[in-house]
Every structure is written in structure tokens, then in C-alpha cells.
Design a protein around this motif. Structure first.
Motif, short mmCIF file in Angstrom:
data_model
loop_
_atom_site.label_atom_id
_atom_site.label_comp_id
_atom_site.label_asym_id
_atom_site.label_seq_id
_atom_site.Cartn_x
_atom_site.Cartn_y
_atom_site.Cartn_z
N GLU A 286 59.76 58.72 -13.15
CA GLU A 286 60.48 57.45 -12.97
C GLU A 286 59.71 56.58 -11.99
OE1 GLU A 286 65.02 56.86 -12.35
OE2 GLU A 286 64.16 56.98 -10.35
N ALA A 287 59.46 55.33 -12.38
CA ALA A 287 58.73 54.43 -11.51
C ALA A 287 59.63 54.04 -10.34
CB ALA A 287 58.32 53.19 -12.29
N GLY A 288 59.00 53.86 -9.18
CA GLY A 288 59.75 53.45 -8.00
C GLY A 288 59.88 51.95 -7.94
N VAL A 289 60.28 51.47 -6.78
CA VAL A 289 60.39 50.03 -6.55
C VAL A 289 58.98 49.46 -6.40
CG1 VAL A 289 61.24 48.26 -4.98
CG2 VAL A 289 62.61 50.31 -5.41
N VAL A 290 58.72 48.41 -7.15
CA VAL A 290 57.39 47.80 -7.16
C VAL A 290 57.45 46.48 -6.42
CG1 VAL A 290 55.51 46.93 -8.59
CG2 VAL A 290 56.84 48.92 -9.34
N GLN A 291 56.49 46.26 -5.56
CA GLN A 291 56.40 44.99 -4.83
C GLN A 291 54.98 44.45 -4.93
OE1 GLN A 291 58.82 46.48 -1.01
NE2 GLN A 291 58.46 44.26 -1.01
N SER A 292 54.91 43.13 -4.98
CA SER A 292 53.59 42.49 -4.91
C SER A 292 53.72 41.13 -4.26
CB SER A 292 52.99 42.35 -6.33
OG SER A 292 53.74 41.41 -7.08
N PRO A 293 52.65 40.66 -3.61
CA PRO A 293 51.45 41.42 -3.29
C PRO A 293 51.70 42.43 -2.19
CG PRO A 293 51.39 39.33 -2.16
CD PRO A 293 52.65 39.31 -2.98
N ARG A 294 50.77 43.29 -1.91
CA ARG A 294 50.93 44.24 -0.81
C ARG A 294 50.58 43.59 0.52
NH1 ARG A 294 50.75 49.55 -1.19
NH2 ARG A 294 51.48 49.28 0.96
N TYR A 295 49.66 42.68 0.49
CA TYR A 295 49.23 41.98 1.71
C TYR A 295 49.07 40.50 1.39
CZ TYR A 295 47.99 46.78 2.88
OH TYR A 295 48.02 48.14 3.10
N LYS A 296 49.41 39.68 2.39
CA LYS A 296 49.27 38.24 2.22
C LYS A 296 48.97 37.63 3.57
CE LYS A 296 49.62 34.60 -0.53
NZ LYS A 296 48.82 34.42 -1.78
N ILE A 297 47.93 36.81 3.60
CA ILE A 297 47.58 36.07 4.81
C ILE A 297 47.62 34.59 4.47
CG2 ILE A 297 45.82 35.65 6.58
CD1 ILE A 297 44.74 38.44 6.01
N ILE A 298 48.41 33.85 5.23
CA ILE A 298 48.52 32.41 4.98
C ILE A 298 48.50 31.68 6.31
CG2 ILE A 298 49.83 32.70 2.84
CD1 ILE A 298 52.37 31.97 4.46
N GLU A 299 48.25 30.39 6.22
CA GLU A 299 48.33 29.55 7.41
C GLU A 299 49.76 29.06 7.58
OE1 GLU A 299 43.75 27.82 7.47
OE2 GLU A 299 45.42 26.52 6.94
N PHE B 184 63.17 52.45 -1.33
CA PHE B 184 62.35 51.36 -0.83
C PHE B 184 61.00 51.26 -1.53
CE2 PHE B 184 64.43 49.68 2.97
CZ PHE B 184 65.47 50.59 3.12
N GLY B 185 60.56 50.03 -1.68
CA GLY B 185 59.21 49.78 -2.13
C GLY B 185 58.24 49.86 -0.97
N PRO B 186 56.92 49.70 -1.24
CA PRO B 186 55.91 49.84 -0.19
C PRO B 186 55.85 48.65 0.76
CG PRO B 186 54.89 49.23 -2.24
CD PRO B 186 56.33 49.47 -2.55
N GLY B 187 56.46 47.55 0.38
CA GLY B 187 56.48 46.39 1.26
C GLY B 187 55.31 45.43 1.06
N THR B 188 55.51 44.21 1.52
CA THR B 188 54.46 43.20 1.58
C THR B 188 54.24 42.85 3.04
OG1 THR B 188 55.01 42.22 -0.57
CG2 THR B 188 53.78 40.85 0.98
N ARG B 189 53.01 43.05 3.49
CA ARG B 189 52.68 42.71 4.88
C ARG B 189 52.21 41.28 4.93
NH1 ARG B 189 51.87 45.57 9.41
NH2 ARG B 189 51.97 47.53 8.24
N LEU B 190 52.99 40.42 5.59
CA LEU B 190 52.66 39.00 5.70
C LEU B 190 52.10 38.71 7.08
CD1 LEU B 190 52.78 36.04 4.69
CD2 LEU B 190 55.07 35.92 5.72
N THR B 191 50.96 38.04 7.10
CA THR B 191 50.37 37.56 8.34
C THR B 191 50.26 36.05 8.25
OG1 THR B 191 49.09 39.58 8.61
CG2 THR B 191 48.40 37.67 9.90
N VAL B 192 50.89 35.37 9.22
CA VAL B 192 50.84 33.91 9.27
C VAL B 192 49.94 33.52 10.44
CG1 VAL B 192 52.15 31.78 9.45
CG2 VAL B 192 53.18 33.78 8.35
N THR B 193 48.90 32.74 10.14
CA THR B 193 47.94 32.38 11.18
C THR B 193 48.05 30.90 11.56
OG1 THR B 193 46.22 31.82 9.59
CG2 THR B 193 46.34 34.12 10.31
#
Lengths: 116, 116
Positions: free
Chosen positions: A1-14, A107-116
Motif C-alpha cells: 500500500e502506498a503511503g502519503v505522497v508529498q511534493s516537492p520535498r524541498y523548496k527554496i523561495i525568496e 504522515f508523509g515525508p514533508g516539504t521543507r520550505l526555506t524562505v530567503t
């Protein structure tokens, strides 16, 4: 059984830019949750859906955050505009939504957001 | 209102030693209690849960926890630590009812290090 899917895994934005996160829950799970996890903290609930209905969005900063789950399956969380303080991991979870098993959240693996 | 307090943000044990991670809860209703584990860059995985049945709960990977109402505690233990147990552990509380109380409130987490 597939788990919870999240995308993207990482995101860097201003800062001031928009960003969106996508979540596909486990098949058949009626309840979907979005959490935010700040560094060194436990997850905090942003919004909970029962099928298409947002039944608890009391912790969602509605001036800049929005979410949708149009067909009661996958969901999108959006931030516009992003601020530096939004840097965090955004977790999606799902649960069957009925009986005692509704309390088991997957839980899914999460999306790590970095705001610069 | 519900809350959990995890004593010790960092715990270090030797491989083969007893693991004890502490969690105390506060709840105005009979609580459901959970322990989750989070490995680096992954989502949370349910270790075990207490839902008002047996007070000693056994989970995955050899972990167990005991619900003690008189002490408002739900400490997590494992008789013998393994290197693969190194991760962050979160205690969480929820109400036993549906609706608005079906919300997981997480502690701040305990980072477990296992020394060879």
C-alpha cells in the motif's frame, strides 16, 4: 500500500513569492491534515479536512495561507506571499476517519520550505 | 485544553542500555496518547497508541509505554537500545471524541542518540 505522497520535498523561495505544496493521501482515507513543523518543535495542525470539507482551520493564517481539497482526495496548501517566518517543514497526514482508527494518522515525508 | 510535556530534549544512551523517554500530559477529557518516531528527513511514524484499553501498550521495534493516570504520564521505554533507534521521538495527546477534539497535540520532541 502506498503511503502519503508529498511534493516537492524541498523548496527554496525568496520572500514575497508564492509557493504551493501538494499531498496525496492513502487511498480510502477520508481525513486529511496539514501540519507545520518548525525547527526543534513538534508538528502543529494548520487545517483538517473531512472529505472536501475543512472542519478545523482555526490555526491557518488565512491572510496568506489557503488550502483546498476539491474532490476529497489530494490537497494543495498555498502560501502567498511567503515570509521569512514561514520556513518550516510542512507535513501532510491522513487517517481513515471513522471509529478508533481515525486517530491513527499516517504522515508523509514533508516539504521543507526555506524562505530567503 | 490538552498539552504534553516531554522532559529532556536530548537523551543519550549506550547501545544495549535501557531507553526511557518521558512524557506527561494534561487533558480535561480522558486522553488518547501516542508516541511517534521521526527519522531524519522523513515524516512521523506511529510507534504505539493508548486508547483507554490496556494501560501497558506494546508498539513496534520493541518499544512499549505505560499509561499512569495518577502520574499523568505516558513514558516510552525499550529494554535494550539499538543504533537504529537514533531518531526524534514525539509524544502526542488527543481527545477520545470525534469532531474538534480529534486533534493531535504534539510535544516538542526528544532527540535520542545511541552511542556504540
Amino acid at each position: 500500500e502506498a503511503g502519503v505522497v508529498q511534493s516537492p520535498r524541498y523548496k527554496i523561495i525568496e520572500k514575497k513569492q508564492p509557493v504551493a505544496f501538494w499531498c496525496n493521501p492513502i487511498s480510502g482515507h477520508n481525513t486529511l491534515y496539514w501540519y507545520r513543523q518548525n525547527l526543534g518543535q513538534g508538528p502543529e495542525l494548520l487545517i483538517r479536512y473531512e472529505n472536501e470539507e475543512a472542519v478545523d482551520d482555526s490555526q491557518l493564517p488565512k491572510d496568506r495561507f489557503s488550502a483546498e481539497r476539491l474532490k476529497g482526495v489530494d490537497s494543495t496548501l498555498k502560501i502567498q506571499p511567503a515570509e521569512l517566518g514561514d520556513s518550516a517543514v510542512y507535513l501532510c497526514a491522513s487517517s481513515p476517519g471513522t471509529g478508533s482508527f481515525s486517530y491513527e494518522q499516517y504522515f508523509g515525508p514533508g516539504t521543507r520550505l526555506t524562505v530567503t | 485544553a490538552q498539552s504534553v510535556t516531554q522532559l529532556g530534549s536530548h537523551v543519550s544512551v549506550s547501545e544495549g542500555a535501557l531507553v526511557l523517554l518521558r512524557c506527561n500530559y494534561s487533558s480535561s477529557v480522558p486522553p488518547y496518547l501516542f508516541w511517534y518516531v521521526q527519522y531524519p528527513n522523513q515524516g512521523l511514524q506511529l510507534l504505539l497508541k493508548y486508547t483507554s484499553a490496556a494501560t501497558l501498550v506494546k508498539g513496534i521495534n520493541g518499544f512499549e509505554a505505560e499509561f499512569k493516570k495518577s502520574e499523568t504520564s505516558f513514558h516510552l521505554t525499550k529494554p535494550s537500545a539499538h543504533m537504529s533507534d537514533a531518531a526524534e521521538y514525539f509524544c502526542a495527546v488527543s481527545g477520545p471524541y470525534g469532531g474538534a477534539t480529534n486533534k493531535l497535540i504534539f510535544g516538542t520532541g526528544t532527540l535520542l542518540a545511541v552511542q556504540p
